[in-house]
Design a protein around this motif. Sequence first.
Motif, PDB file in Angstrom:
ATOM      1  N   ASN A 110      -2.798  -0.195 -17.099  1.00  0.00           N
ATOM      2  CA  ASN A 110      -2.106   1.061 -16.796  1.00  0.00           C
ATOM      3  C   ASN A 110      -2.538   1.634 -15.447  1.00  0.00           C
ATOM      4  N   ALA A 111      -3.824   1.528 -15.132  1.00  0.00           N
ATOM      5  CA  ALA A 111      -4.319   2.036 -13.857  1.00  0.00           C
ATOM      6  C   ALA A 111      -3.726   1.242 -12.696  1.00  0.00           C
ATOM      7  N   LEU A 112      -3.705  -0.074 -12.818  1.00  0.00           N
ATOM      8  CA  LEU A 112      -3.149  -0.919 -11.764  1.00  0.00           C
ATOM      9  C   LEU A 112      -1.644  -0.696 -11.631  1.00  0.00           C
ATOM     10  N   ASP A 113      -0.956  -0.610 -12.749  1.00  0.00           N
ATOM     11  CA  ASP A 113       0.482  -0.366 -12.740  1.00  0.00           C
ATOM     12  C   ASP A 113       0.801   0.981 -12.091  1.00  0.00           C
ATOM     13  N   SER A 114       0.012   1.983 -12.398  1.00  0.00           N
ATOM     14  CA  SER A 114       0.216   3.313 -11.825  1.00  0.00           C
ATOM     15  C   SER A 114       0.001   3.288 -10.305  1.00  0.00           C
ATOM     16  N   LEU A 115      -1.027   2.595  -9.849  1.00  0.00           N
ATOM     17  CA  LEU A 115      -1.283   2.481  -8.420  1.00  0.00           C
ATOM     18  C   LEU A 115      -0.142   1.767  -7.709  1.00  0.00           C
ATOM     19  N   ILE A 116       0.346   0.685  -8.305  1.00  0.00           N
ATOM     20  CA  ILE A 116       1.459  -0.067  -7.714  1.00  0.00           C
ATOM     21  C   ILE A 116       2.698   0.811  -7.616  1.00  0.00           C
ATOM     22  N   LYS A 117       3.016   1.538  -8.662  1.00  0.00           N
ATOM     23  CA  LYS A 117       4.197   2.409  -8.648  1.00  0.00           C
ATOM     24  C   LYS A 117       4.069   3.519  -7.604  1.00  0.00           C
ATOM     25  N   GLU A 118       2.866   4.079  -7.475  1.00  0.00           N
ATOM     26  CA  GLU A 118       2.663   5.120  -6.470  1.00  0.00           C
ATOM     27  C   GLU A 118       2.824   4.544  -5.068  1.00  0.00           C
ATOM     28  N   LEU A 119       2.250   3.372  -4.819  1.00  0.00           N
ATOM     29  CA  LEU A 119       2.388   2.745  -3.504  1.00  0.00           C
ATOM     30  C   LEU A 119       3.849   2.415  -3.196  1.00  0.00           C
ATOM     31  N   GLU A 120       4.592   1.922  -4.194  1.00  0.00           N
ATOM     32  CA  GLU A 120       6.024   1.646  -3.999  1.00  0.00           C
ATOM     33  C   GLU A 120       6.767   2.911  -3.603  1.00  0.00           C
ATOM     34  N   TRP A 121       6.485   3.996  -4.312  1.00  0.00           N
ATOM     35  CA  TRP A 121       7.150   5.252  -4.023  1.00  0.00           C
ATOM     36  C   TRP A 121       6.814   5.719  -2.620  1.00  0.00           C
ATOM     37  N   ARG A 122       5.532   5.680  -2.270  1.00  0.00           N
ATOM     38  CA  ARG A 122       5.095   6.154  -0.956  1.00  0.00           C
ATOM     39  C   ARG A 122       5.654   5.287   0.177  1.00  0.00           C
ATOM     40  N   LEU A 123       5.668   3.975  -0.020  1.00  0.00           N
ATOM     41  CA  LEU A 123       6.238   3.083   0.996  1.00  0.00           C
ATOM     42  C   LEU A 123       7.727   3.352   1.170  1.00  0.00           C
ATOM     43  N   ASN A 124       8.428   3.493   0.064  1.00  0.00           N
ATOM     44  CA  ASN A 124       9.857   3.784   0.108  1.00  0.00           C
ATOM     45  C   ASN A 124      10.113   5.120   0.809  1.00  0.00           C
ATOM     46  N   PHE A 125       9.321   6.125   0.474  1.00  0.00           N
ATOM     47  CA  PHE A 125       9.458   7.445   1.067  1.00  0.00           C
ATOM     48  C   PHE A 125       9.190   7.395   2.576  1.00  0.00           C
ATOM     49  N   GLN A 126       8.166   6.643   2.965  1.00  0.00           N
ATOM     50  CA  GLN A 126       7.774   6.567   4.370  1.00  0.00           C
ATOM     51  C   GLN A 126       8.873   5.954   5.255  1.00  0.00           C
ATOM     52  N   VAL A 127       9.582   4.974   4.726  1.00  0.00           N
ATOM     53  CA  VAL A 127      10.590   4.300   5.557  1.00  0.00           C
ATOM     54  C   VAL A 127      11.961   4.958   5.486  1.00  0.00           C
ATOM     55  N   ASP A 128      12.140   5.899   4.561  1.00  0.00           N
ATOM     56  CA  ASP A 128      13.438   6.607   4.477  1.00  0.00           C
ATOM     57  C   ASP A 128      13.631   7.586   5.602  1.00  0.00           C
TER      58      ASP A 128
ATOM     59  N   ASP B  67       2.332  -0.084  11.990  1.00  0.00           N
ATOM     60  CA  ASP B  67       0.920   0.205  11.727  1.00  0.00           C
ATOM     61  C   ASP B  67       0.744   1.314  10.701  1.00  0.00           C
ATOM     62  N   GLU B  68       1.707   2.240  10.640  1.00  0.00           N
ATOM     63  CA  GLU B  68       1.578   3.360   9.713  1.00  0.00           C
ATOM     64  C   GLU B  68       1.689   2.948   8.240  1.00  0.00           C
ATOM     65  N   VAL B  69       2.326   1.822   7.961  1.00  0.00           N
ATOM     66  CA  VAL B  69       2.440   1.374   6.568  1.00  0.00           C
ATOM     67  C   VAL B  69       1.637   0.104   6.278  1.00  0.00           C
ATOM     68  N   LEU B  70       1.051  -0.499   7.314  1.00  0.00           N
ATOM     69  CA  LEU B  70       0.355  -1.770   7.123  1.00  0.00           C
ATOM     70  C   LEU B  70      -0.763  -1.686   6.088  1.00  0.00           C
ATOM     71  N   GLY B  71      -1.545  -0.623   6.130  1.00  0.00           N
ATOM     72  CA  GLY B  71      -2.631  -0.463   5.160  1.00  0.00           C
ATOM     73  C   GLY B  71      -2.122  -0.426   3.728  1.00  0.00           C
ATOM     74  N   ALA B  72      -1.038   0.290   3.514  1.00  0.00           N
ATOM     75  CA  ALA B  72      -0.465   0.380   2.171  1.00  0.00           C
ATOM     76  C   ALA B  72       0.098  -0.971   1.732  1.00  0.00           C
ATOM     77  N   VAL B  73       0.717  -1.697   2.655  1.00  0.00           N
ATOM     78  CA  VAL B  73       1.251  -3.027   2.332  1.00  0.00           C
ATOM     79  C   VAL B  73       0.114  -3.974   1.973  1.00  0.00           C
ATOM     80  N   LYS B  74      -1.008  -3.883   2.696  1.00  0.00           N
ATOM     81  CA  LYS B  74      -2.169  -4.735   2.417  1.00  0.00           C
ATOM     82  C   LYS B  74      -2.772  -4.441   1.045  1.00  0.00           C
ATOM     83  N   THR B  75      -2.597  -3.227   0.574  1.00  0.00           N
ATOM     84  CA  THR B  75      -3.066  -2.866  -0.766  1.00  0.00           C
ATOM     85  C   THR B  75      -2.033  -3.262  -1.811  1.00  0.00           C
TER      86      THR B  75
END
Length: 119
Positions: A101-119, A73-81
């Motif tokens: 560029n805005a969409l690409d930046s958002l995707i990269k930030e979400l990837e980083w945050r998701l990766n960080f959250q599960v580490d 549940d803690e990452v579901l919202g980010a995955v849905k985005t």
Amino acid sequence: RKGYFMSEYNKDSILDITKCECNVAPDDDSFDTVLITYINSVIFNLSQIGVIPSSTYTVTSETDTWTDLGVSDEVLGAVKTYLPKKVHMAFDAPSSTNMYNALDSLIKELEWRLNFQVD
């Protein structure tokens, strides 16, 4: 947007929400095969970084739901985005450089945050 409202889509369906992000009408199934292929590629990527527990899960239709992914549940919202936006970039990237560029930046930030959250 082309005049479709979020309320016209099944909010529990991975495919429907991805269609919404990609400006595909909820009842238009002509792009489903392509979108499902992109969705499953993103699911594979999320599995590789440990966000989704099993890389064997695949979306096959509009009946597949976000809870089927088995993410916490803690990452579901980010995955849905993240997932629909990542598919949007592959399926129909914005032609405007600023929007891209805005969409690409958002995707990269979400990837980083998701990766960080599960580490």
